[in-house]
Write a protein that holds these residues in place. Structure first.
Motif, PDB file in Angstrom:
ATOM      1  N   THR A  53       0.810  -1.217   0.000  1.00  9.34           N
ATOM      2  CA  THR A  53       0.000   0.000   0.000  1.00  9.34           C
ATOM      3  C   THR A  53       0.842   1.265   0.000  1.00  9.34           C
ATOM      4  OG1 THR A  53      -0.112  -0.115   2.416  1.00  9.34           O
ATOM      5  CG2 THR A  53      -1.913  -1.159   1.163  1.00  9.34           C
ATOM      6  N   GLU A  54       2.146   1.112   0.144  1.00  3.03           N
ATOM      7  CA  GLU A  54       3.050   2.257   0.118  1.00  3.03           C
ATOM      8  C   GLU A  54       4.356   1.829  -0.532  1.00  3.03           C
ATOM      9  OE1 GLU A  54       5.101   1.824   4.497  1.00  3.03           O
ATOM     10  OE2 GLU A  54       3.190   2.885   4.338  1.00  3.03           O
ATOM     11  N   ARG A  55       5.155   2.791  -0.912  1.00  2.00           N
ATOM     12  CA  ARG A  55       6.420   2.463  -1.556  1.00  2.00           C
ATOM     13  C   ARG A  55       7.366   1.804  -0.546  1.00  2.00           C
ATOM     14  NH1 ARG A  55       9.859   6.114  -5.745  1.00  2.00           N
ATOM     15  NH2 ARG A  55      11.646   4.722  -5.971  1.00  2.00           N
ATOM     16  N   PRO A  56       7.877   0.619  -0.854  1.00  2.00           N
ATOM     17  CA  PRO A  56       8.761  -0.060   0.093  1.00  2.00           C
ATOM     18  C   PRO A  56      10.083   0.678   0.235  1.00  2.00           C
ATOM     19  CG  PRO A  56       7.878  -1.584  -1.556  1.00  2.00           C
ATOM     20  CD  PRO A  56       7.568  -0.214  -2.028  1.00  2.00           C
ATOM     21  N   ALA A  57      10.731   0.482   1.365  1.00  2.00           N
ATOM     22  CA  ALA A  57      12.025   1.096   1.603  1.00  2.00           C
ATOM     23  C   ALA A  57      13.163   0.301   0.967  1.00  2.00           C
ATOM     24  CB  ALA A  57      12.265   1.216   3.104  1.00  2.00           C
ATOM     25  N   ARG A  58      12.857  -0.906   0.474  1.00  4.98           N
ATOM     26  CA  ARG A  58      13.872  -1.744  -0.161  1.00  4.98           C
ATOM     27  C   ARG A  58      13.256  -2.457  -1.349  1.00  4.98           C
ATOM     28  NH1 ARG A  58      14.861  -7.035   3.575  1.00  4.98           N
ATOM     29  NH2 ARG A  58      15.852  -7.674   1.633  1.00  4.98           N
ATOM     30  N   ASP A  59      14.093  -3.117  -2.149  1.00  3.92           N
ATOM     31  CA  ASP A  59      13.601  -3.861  -3.304  1.00  3.92           C
ATOM     32  C   ASP A  59      12.677  -4.986  -2.849  1.00  3.92           C
ATOM     33  OD1 ASP A  59      14.950  -2.311  -5.123  1.00  3.92           O
ATOM     34  OD2 ASP A  59      16.671  -3.667  -5.282  1.00  3.92           O
ATOM     35  N   ILE A  60      11.622  -5.204  -3.621  1.00 12.89           N
ATOM     36  CA  ILE A  60      10.586  -6.180  -3.281  1.00 12.89           C
ATOM     37  C   ILE A  60      10.226  -6.983  -4.522  1.00 12.89           C
ATOM     38  CG2 ILE A  60       8.133  -6.408  -2.636  1.00 12.89           C
ATOM     39  CD1 ILE A  60       9.775  -5.730  -0.263  1.00 12.89           C
ATOM     40  N   VAL A  61       9.889  -8.252  -4.324  1.00 14.99           N
ATOM     41  CA  VAL A  61       9.212  -9.053  -5.350  1.00 14.99           C
ATOM     42  C   VAL A  61       7.731  -9.045  -4.991  1.00 14.99           C
ATOM     43  CG1 VAL A  61       8.932 -11.351  -6.358  1.00 14.99           C
ATOM     44  CG2 VAL A  61      11.222 -10.513  -5.754  1.00 14.99           C
ATOM     45  N   ALA A  62       6.897  -8.581  -5.903  1.00 17.85           N
ATOM     46  CA  ALA A  62       5.460  -8.457  -5.648  1.00 17.85           C
ATOM     47  C   ALA A  62       4.736  -9.669  -6.214  1.00 17.85           C
ATOM     48  CB  ALA A  62       4.910  -7.184  -6.285  1.00 17.85           C
ATOM     49  N   GLU A  63       4.074 -10.417  -5.341  1.00 16.75           N
ATOM     50  CA  GLU A  63       3.346 -11.608  -5.781  1.00 16.75           C
ATOM     51  C   GLU A  63       1.935 -11.233  -6.196  1.00 16.75           C
ATOM     52  OE1 GLU A  63       3.282 -16.164  -5.205  1.00 16.75           O
ATOM     53  OE2 GLU A  63       3.391 -15.130  -3.294  1.00 16.75           O
TER      54      GLU A  63
END
Length: 229
Positions: A53-63
């Motif tokens: 729901t918000e911009r992550p503070a680190r790299d993310i893989v979005a499922e």
């Protein structure tokens, strides 16, 4: 082979990448569950796209939910999207477009169709997922496809033994050694002796390995000498 820029990785590095550097992905229900301080073996964590729901503070893989609509471009994008689908839905997934690279696990694909499914995914520009449970011959055929593809692949395994088997098998597929033997009896010593160029080539193919507890698996791999350089 070079790493595609959309994966968020540079095409070259000043320092060689360690064999398990940023290799292990954990799965988390929300961003709040993601460890604040990743270890050197930690790859971007996997979080449901619906929880971002918000911009992550680190790299993310979005499922992604395979039944949901394709995500819209935003001011930021994950390292990649990931979804799991059935063989019956594969045609729709092959036509699926997203604003970041897409990794796909096909849950009910049998061993005889695993390599062909991987080929179809790479032809569509998607990243094939290799889940635990396939036979040695199927894994060898899968890797024969990925060794000549530009997408790389991701994997799900149960423990450090599974991660070691895929590291060994991927190295064997690239070097012409017996992939089946590497799956059944991987040689940590051979992996440790890989020159930096070979390690980089291996990691351009094996992008990440999903495990239940990255910390535990990292420690188990370190005991076997597979530490990041």
């Amino acid at each position: 082979m070079s790493i595609p820029l959309p994966l968020g990785m540079p095409p070259s590095r000043e320092e060689p990448r360690g064999l398990v550097e940023a290799l292990l992905s954990g799965r988390y229900a929300t961003l709040g569950d993601v460890p604040a301080r990743p270890g050197p073996a930690d790859a971007p964590p996997i979080v449901p796209a619906s929880a971002l729901t918000e911009r992550p503070a680190r790299d993310i893989v979005a499922e992604l939910d395979a039944s949901a609509a394709a995500p819209e471009p935003a001011r930021w994008r994950p390292v990649r999207y990931q979804l799991t689908c059935a063989v019956a839905d594969l045609d729709d997934v092959l036509a699926f477009t997203a604003p970041a690279p897409l990794a796909v696990y096909v849950t009910d694909v049998d061993d005889s169709a695993l390599a062909a499914t991987a080929q179809a995914l790479t032809d569509a520009g998607h990243i094939p997922g290799l889940a635990v449970g396939h036979g040695v011959d199927a894994i060898a055929d899968f890797l024969s496809v990925l060794a000549h593809a530009t997408t790389g692949y991701v994997a799900r395994v149960a423990d450090a033994d599974g991660a070691l088997a895929l590291l060994g098998a991927t190295a064997a597929a690239l070097s012409g050694f017996d992939v089946r033997e590497a799956v059944v009896a991987p040689d940590p010593g051979r992996l440790v002796r890989l020159v930096p160029e070979a390690t980089d080539a291996l990691r351009e193919i094996l992008l990440a390995v999903e495990v239940d507890d990255p910390g535990v698996v990292a420690r188990d791999l370190a005991v076997r000498g597979l530490v990041t350089r």
